[in-house]
Scaffold this motif. Structure first.
Motif, short mmCIF file in Angstrom:
data_model
loop_
_atom_site.label_atom_id
_atom_site.label_comp_id
_atom_site.label_asym_id
_atom_site.label_seq_id
_atom_site.Cartn_x
_atom_site.Cartn_y
_atom_site.Cartn_z
N LEU A 19 0.84 -1.19 0.00
CA LEU A 19 0.00 0.00 0.00
C LEU A 19 0.88 1.24 0.00
CD1 LEU A 19 -2.73 -0.94 2.63
CD2 LEU A 19 -2.70 -1.41 0.19
N SER A 20 0.40 2.27 -0.69
CA SER A 20 1.09 3.55 -0.70
C SER A 20 0.13 4.63 -0.22
CB SER A 20 1.57 3.90 -2.11
OG SER A 20 2.50 2.96 -2.58
N CYS A 21 0.69 5.66 0.45
CA CYS A 21 -0.09 6.81 0.88
C CYS A 21 0.67 8.06 0.44
CB CYS A 21 -0.28 6.79 2.38
SG CYS A 21 -1.08 8.28 3.04
N ALA A 22 0.13 8.74 -0.56
CA ALA A 22 0.74 9.98 -1.03
C ALA A 22 0.27 11.13 -0.16
CB ALA A 22 0.36 10.22 -2.49
N VAL A 23 1.22 11.93 0.31
CA VAL A 23 0.94 13.02 1.25
C VAL A 23 1.21 14.35 0.58
CG1 VAL A 23 1.41 13.89 3.56
CG2 VAL A 23 1.77 11.47 3.06
N SER A 24 0.31 15.29 0.77
CA SER A 24 0.52 16.64 0.24
C SER A 24 -0.02 17.65 1.23
CB SER A 24 -0.16 16.81 -1.12
OG SER A 24 -1.55 16.59 -1.02
N GLY A 25 0.32 18.91 1.00
CA GLY A 25 -0.12 19.97 1.91
C GLY A 25 0.95 20.28 2.93
N SER A 26 0.54 20.58 4.15
CA SER A 26 1.46 21.00 5.22
C SER A 26 2.17 19.80 5.84
CB SER A 26 0.70 21.77 6.29
OG SER A 26 0.06 22.91 5.75
N THR A 27 2.95 19.14 5.03
CA THR A 27 3.61 17.90 5.48
C THR A 27 4.61 18.18 6.60
OG1 THR A 27 5.26 18.11 3.74
CG2 THR A 27 3.32 16.78 3.25
N PHE A 28 5.14 19.41 6.66
CA PHE A 28 6.13 19.73 7.69
C PHE A 28 5.52 19.74 9.08
CE2 PHE A 28 4.78 24.06 8.63
CZ PHE A 28 4.03 24.39 7.52
N LYS A 29 4.19 19.75 9.17
CA LYS A 29 3.52 19.75 10.47
C LYS A 29 3.24 18.33 10.97
CE LYS A 29 1.14 24.18 9.88
NZ LYS A 29 -0.18 24.87 9.87
N ILE A 30 3.55 17.33 10.15
CA ILE A 30 3.25 15.95 10.53
C ILE A 30 4.36 15.38 11.40
CG2 ILE A 30 2.87 13.61 9.67
CD1 ILE A 30 1.72 14.88 7.12
#
Length: 117
Positions: A19-30
């Protein structure tokens, strides 16, 4: 933060899936990301979690030794390698992201994994 899962499907017992999960947006807050799953009639449960650096991971007892969580920050993608799949792994799998600077936890839309016996 937006999360999009891919890679699910129908497999036989003993097979593997990634499985893959592509992340976008404010990734620096994760701070932490994880995979959860929910089977029909059951509560959503944590499958695996990983820190933002990828340096620490934890797993549910039911998947230890079979599943591996990882993340490629350069590609903004998290993975779940699932080996030796069992029918009881059948569920909708969700990607999750959390962080103290995020107002709430974020979830992907979910992806079906079905393991036939």
């Amino acid at each position: 933060v937006q999360l999009v899962e891919s890679g699910g499907g129908l497999v036989q017992a003993g097979d593997s899936l990634r499985l893959s999960c592509a992340v976008s947006g404010s990734t620096f807050k994760i701070d932490v990301m994880g995979w959860y799953r929910q089977a029909p009639g059951k509560r959503r449960e944590m499958v695996a979690g990983i820190t933002s650096s990828g340096g620490s991971a934890n797993y549910a007892d039911s998947v230890k030794g079979r599943f591996t969580i990882s993340r490629d920050n350069a590609k903004s993608t998290m993975y779940l390698q699932m080996n030796s799949l069992k029918p009881e792994d059948t569920a909708v799998y969700y990607c999750n992201a959390q962080g103290i600077r995020l107002l709430k936890p974020y979830w992907g839309q979910g992806i079906q994994v079905t393991v036939s016996s």
